[in-house]
Motif scaffolding. Structure first.
Motif, mmCIF file in Angstrom:
data_model
loop_
_atom_site.group_PDB
_atom_site.id
_atom_site.type_symbol
_atom_site.label_atom_id
_atom_site.label_comp_id
_atom_site.label_asym_id
_atom_site.label_seq_id
_atom_site.Cartn_x
_atom_site.Cartn_y
_atom_site.Cartn_z
ATOM 1 N N PRO A 1 0.817 -1.217 0.000
ATOM 2 C CA PRO A 1 0.000 0.000 0.000
ATOM 3 C C PRO A 1 0.849 1.264 0.000
ATOM 4 N N GLY A 2 0.557 2.144 -0.921
ATOM 5 C CA GLY A 2 1.262 3.422 -1.005
ATOM 6 C C GLY A 2 2.564 3.377 -1.773
ATOM 7 N N GLY A 3 2.949 2.209 -2.258
ATOM 8 C CA GLY A 3 4.210 2.101 -2.983
ATOM 9 C C GLY A 3 5.398 2.313 -2.065
ATOM 10 N N ALA B 1 6.758 5.243 -1.398
ATOM 11 C CA ALA B 1 6.801 6.632 -0.938
ATOM 12 C C ALA B 1 6.528 6.883 0.544
ATOM 13 N N PRO B 2 5.625 6.152 1.225
ATOM 14 C CA PRO B 2 5.310 6.524 2.608
ATOM 15 C C PRO B 2 6.557 6.547 3.498
ATOM 16 N N LYS C 1 7.090 3.569 6.043
ATOM 17 C CA LYS C 1 7.042 2.232 5.468
ATOM 18 C C LYS C 1 8.411 1.564 5.477
#
Length: 97
Positions: free
Chosen positions: A41-43, A45-46, A49
């Motif tokens: 989720p979100g690739g 970028a977060p 993460k």
């Protein structure tokens, strides 16, 4: 007193299983964590993460390392985990590309 119990010798395939779990288990954990980092989720970028992915490696690796002794032989462990590594790393490069 003269009744000495004989210990069973360590089976030679335990070394192969241990090697497979330690080395191939670690590389599999890195690949699976990378797949989650890129395709999760979100690739990629977060900001938080990367910390989660870093902490994800140890439980995955220890799970593989714990179950590696269920293989019938060290060679089977090497083959299965080697194949799983090829698939996981191939999928990681596909997801990143």
């Amino acid at each position: 007193m003269g009744d000495k119990t004989k210990r069973a010798p360590i089976r030679p395939d335990w070394w192969g299983k241990t090697f497979a779990g330690a080395v191939l288990g670690a590389t599999l954990a890195f690949a699976l964590a990378g797949i989650f980092a890129w395709a999760g989720p979100g690739g990629i970028a977060p900001p938080d993460k990367s910390q989660f992915v870093m902490w994800l490696i140890a439980p995955v690796w220890m799970t593989v390392f714990g179950f590696v002794w269920l293989f019938r032989s060290g060679m089977l462990a090497l083959l299965w985990l080697g194949g799983a590594n090829l698939l996981a790393w191939g999928l990681l490069f596909l997801v990143r590309g």
